[in-house]
Motif scaffolding. Sequence first.
Motif, PDB file in Angstrom:
ATOM      1  N   LEU A 235     -12.709  68.398  47.003  1.00  0.00           N
ATOM      2  CA  LEU A 235     -11.353  68.185  47.523  1.00  0.00           C
ATOM      3  C   LEU A 235     -11.368  68.004  49.038  1.00  0.00           C
ATOM      4  O   LEU A 235     -10.668  67.134  49.572  1.00  0.00           O
ATOM      5  N   CYS A 236     -12.144  68.810  49.729  1.00  0.00           N
ATOM      6  CA  CYS A 236     -12.255  68.678  51.185  1.00  0.00           C
ATOM      7  C   CYS A 236     -12.866  67.332  51.565  1.00  0.00           C
ATOM      8  O   CYS A 236     -12.431  66.698  52.533  1.00  0.00           O
ATOM      9  N   ALA A 237     -13.849  66.888  50.799  1.00  0.00           N
ATOM     10  CA  ALA A 237     -14.470  65.586  51.076  1.00  0.00           C
ATOM     11  C   ALA A 237     -13.456  64.461  50.890  1.00  0.00           C
ATOM     12  O   ALA A 237     -13.348  63.561  51.735  1.00  0.00           O
ATOM     13  N   PHE A 238     -12.701  64.514  49.798  1.00  0.00           N
ATOM     14  CA  PHE A 238     -11.684  63.483  49.573  1.00  0.00           C
ATOM     15  C   PHE A 238     -10.597  63.531  50.644  1.00  0.00           C
ATOM     16  O   PHE A 238     -10.068  62.500  51.054  1.00  0.00           O
ATOM     17  N   ALA A 239     -10.253  64.734  51.102  1.00  0.00           N
ATOM     18  CA  ALA A 239      -9.262  64.863  52.174  1.00  0.00           C
ATOM     19  C   ALA A 239      -9.781  64.229  53.459  1.00  0.00           C
ATOM     20  O   ALA A 239      -9.030  63.544  54.167  1.00  0.00           O
ATOM     21  N   CYS A 240     -11.048  64.424  53.757  1.00  0.00           N
ATOM     22  CA  CYS A 240     -11.635  63.797  54.951  1.00  0.00           C
ATOM     23  C   CYS A 240     -11.594  62.277  54.846  1.00  0.00           C
ATOM     24  O   CYS A 240     -11.243  61.586  55.801  1.00  0.00           O
ATOM     25  N   PHE A 241     -11.956  61.768  53.675  1.00  0.00           N
ATOM     26  CA  PHE A 241     -11.906  60.314  53.486  1.00  0.00           C
ATOM     27  C   PHE A 241     -10.481  59.785  53.599  1.00  0.00           C
ATOM     28  O   PHE A 241     -10.240  58.733  54.182  1.00  0.00           O
TER      29      PHE A 241
ATOM     30  N   LEU B  10     -19.721  65.536  50.372  1.00  0.00           N
ATOM     31  CA  LEU B  10     -20.112  65.060  49.047  1.00  0.00           C
ATOM     32  C   LEU B  10     -21.599  65.272  48.809  1.00  0.00           C
ATOM     33  O   LEU B  10     -22.025  65.663  47.716  1.00  0.00           O
ATOM     34  N   PHE B  11     -22.402  65.014  49.824  1.00  0.00           N
ATOM     35  CA  PHE B  11     -23.845  65.232  49.706  1.00  0.00           C
ATOM     36  C   PHE B  11     -24.144  66.716  49.486  1.00  0.00           C
ATOM     37  O   PHE B  11     -24.979  67.076  48.647  1.00  0.00           O
ATOM     38  N   ALA B  12     -23.440  67.576  50.214  1.00  0.00           N
ATOM     39  CA  ALA B  12     -23.644  69.026  50.058  1.00  0.00           C
ATOM     40  C   ALA B  12     -23.252  69.484  48.659  1.00  0.00           C
ATOM     41  O   ALA B  12     -23.943  70.314  48.051  1.00  0.00           O
ATOM     42  N   SER B  13     -22.153  68.947  48.135  1.00  0.00           N
ATOM     43  CA  SER B  13     -21.747  69.363  46.790  1.00  0.00           C
ATOM     44  C   SER B  13     -22.724  68.855  45.737  1.00  0.00           C
ATOM     45  O   SER B  13     -22.997  69.541  44.752  1.00  0.00           O
ATOM     46  N   ALA B  14     -23.298  67.666  45.950  1.00  0.00           N
ATOM     47  CA  ALA B  14     -24.315  67.159  45.021  1.00  0.00           C
ATOM     48  C   ALA B  14     -25.562  68.038  45.065  1.00  0.00           C
ATOM     49  O   ALA B  14     -26.132  68.368  44.022  1.00  0.00           O
ATOM     50  N   LEU B  15     -25.976  68.426  46.261  1.00  0.00           N
ATOM     51  CA  LEU B  15     -27.139  69.298  46.385  1.00  0.00           C
ATOM     52  C   LEU B  15     -26.878  70.677  45.776  1.00  0.00           C
ATOM     53  O   LEU B  15     -27.762  71.251  45.127  1.00  0.00           O
TER      54      LEU B  15
ATOM     55  N   LEU C 228     -16.589  65.545  40.138  1.00  0.00           N
ATOM     56  CA  LEU C 228     -16.034  64.568  41.075  1.00  0.00           C
ATOM     57  C   LEU C 228     -14.933  63.751  40.400  1.00  0.00           C
ATOM     58  O   LEU C 228     -13.870  63.506  40.982  1.00  0.00           O
ATOM     59  N   THR C 229     -15.167  63.371  39.160  1.00  0.00           N
ATOM     60  CA  THR C 229     -14.168  62.615  38.402  1.00  0.00           C
ATOM     61  C   THR C 229     -12.919  63.454  38.155  1.00  0.00           C
ATOM     62  O   THR C 229     -11.790  62.968  38.329  1.00  0.00           O
ATOM     63  N   MET C 230     -13.100  64.703  37.754  1.00  0.00           N
ATOM     64  CA  MET C 230     -11.944  65.566  37.503  1.00  0.00           C
ATOM     65  C   MET C 230     -11.165  65.857  38.794  1.00  0.00           C
ATOM     66  O   MET C 230      -9.938  65.919  38.771  1.00  0.00           O
TER      67      MET C 230
END
Length: 103
Positions: A13-19, A51-56, A75-77
């Motif tokens: 959510l934070c990543a999408f907010a940044c984008f 996003l990279f951090a959440s993937a890791l 990510l989809t949800m």
Amino acid sequence: MSQLLLPLTLINLCAFACFALSSFGIYREWFGRAPGTRTSLILKLSGALLLFASALLSANHQHWGLGILLWLGNLTMTALFIALLQSLKELRGQTQKRRQQSR
């Protein structure tokens, strides 16, 4: 696995907010002015790093095969949750306009 879902969702959510804030329209709507070039770049880089951090995090918790699958599903949800909130916001705005017009 369930203890990972909440932090993963919050990071996404934070990543999408940044984008979203890196775009002209949304930043202007929230802050009343356009983002500078540097601000926009910092927000985009922050979103990508999150996003990279959440993937890791997901891959570290569930190993690469299942972790990336879990990350993509989350990510989809998260994206569906944001789309739902956006549609509810627009619906609420339309309802308020109708109430004002009926008065």
